[in-house]
Motif scaffolding. Structure first.
Motif, PDB file in Angstrom:
ATOM      1  N   TRP A   1       0.749  -1.343  -0.249  1.00  0.00           N
ATOM      2  CA  TRP A   1      -0.485   0.242  -0.078  1.00  0.00           C
ATOM      3  C   TRP A   1       0.711   1.333   0.006  1.00  0.00           C
ATOM      4  N   ARG A   2       2.285   1.634   0.765  1.00  0.00           N
ATOM      5  CA  ARG A   2       2.554   2.277   0.599  1.00  0.00           C
ATOM      6  C   ARG A   2       3.719   2.450  -0.711  1.00  0.00           C
TER       7      ARG A   2
ATOM      8  N   ALA B   1       2.469   1.596  -2.964  1.00  0.00           N
ATOM      9  CA  ALA B   1       1.497   2.204  -4.039  1.00  0.00           C
ATOM     10  C   ALA B   1       1.341   3.786  -4.174  1.00  0.00           C
TER      11      ALA B   1
ATOM     12  N   ASP C   1      -3.218   1.230  -7.915  1.00  0.00           N
ATOM     13  CA  ASP C   1      -4.573   1.238  -7.217  1.00  0.00           C
ATOM     14  C   ASP C   1      -4.982   0.033  -8.011  1.00  0.00           C
TER      15      ASP C   1
ATOM     16  N   ARG D   1      -3.490  -2.396  -5.199  1.00  0.00           N
ATOM     17  CA  ARG D   1      -3.718  -2.785  -3.863  1.00  0.00           C
ATOM     18  C   ARG D   1      -5.167  -3.394  -4.299  1.00  0.00           C
TER      19      ARG D   1
ATOM     20  N   THR E   1      -3.985  -6.780  -3.691  1.00  0.00           N
ATOM     21  CA  THR E   1      -3.095  -7.184  -2.691  1.00  0.00           C
ATOM     22  C   THR E   1      -4.090  -7.442  -1.670  1.00  0.00           C
TER      23      THR E   1
END
Length: 99
Positions: free
Chosen positions: A69-70, A72, A83, A86, A89
């Motif tokens: 997430w970070r 991305a 996105d 994210r 995942t």
């Protein structure tokens, strides 16, 4: 250990974070903990099985999800790609955590 810290901080390239830690690492960690869970169930140790099956895999899944997430968020390429990774995942880690 340095790579894990970089993953946590979102400092890894998005592709590396996703493919190495979410996909490959996620499958490996979850396969091993599932085997431990099955072996402990067969040995009639249900509480130990529950701990082995989830105490390692769920924290790893959350760790990998946060790292991806970070990463991305820092991705300099197309936002749509970041996105979609994210979302993939998140869905993957949820599925691996509940199965």
């Amino acid at each position: 250990m340095h790579a894990l810290l970089r993953l946590w901080r979102g400092e890894l390239p998005l592709g590396e974070a996703f493919w190495t830690y979410a996909v490959l690492g996620g499958l490996l960690v979850n396969a091993l903990t599932s085997l431990a869970l099955l072996a402990l169930i067969a040995a009639d140790r249900p509480l130990a099985a529950l701990a082995a099956g989830y105490a390692l895999s769920v924290p790893y899944n959350v760790f990998a999800l946060v790292g991806v997430w970070r990463s991305a968020a820092r991705h300099e390429g197309p936002r749509l790609r970041a996105d979609l990774i994210r979302i993939a995942t998140l869905v993957g880690m949820i599925l691996l955590s509940v199965t």
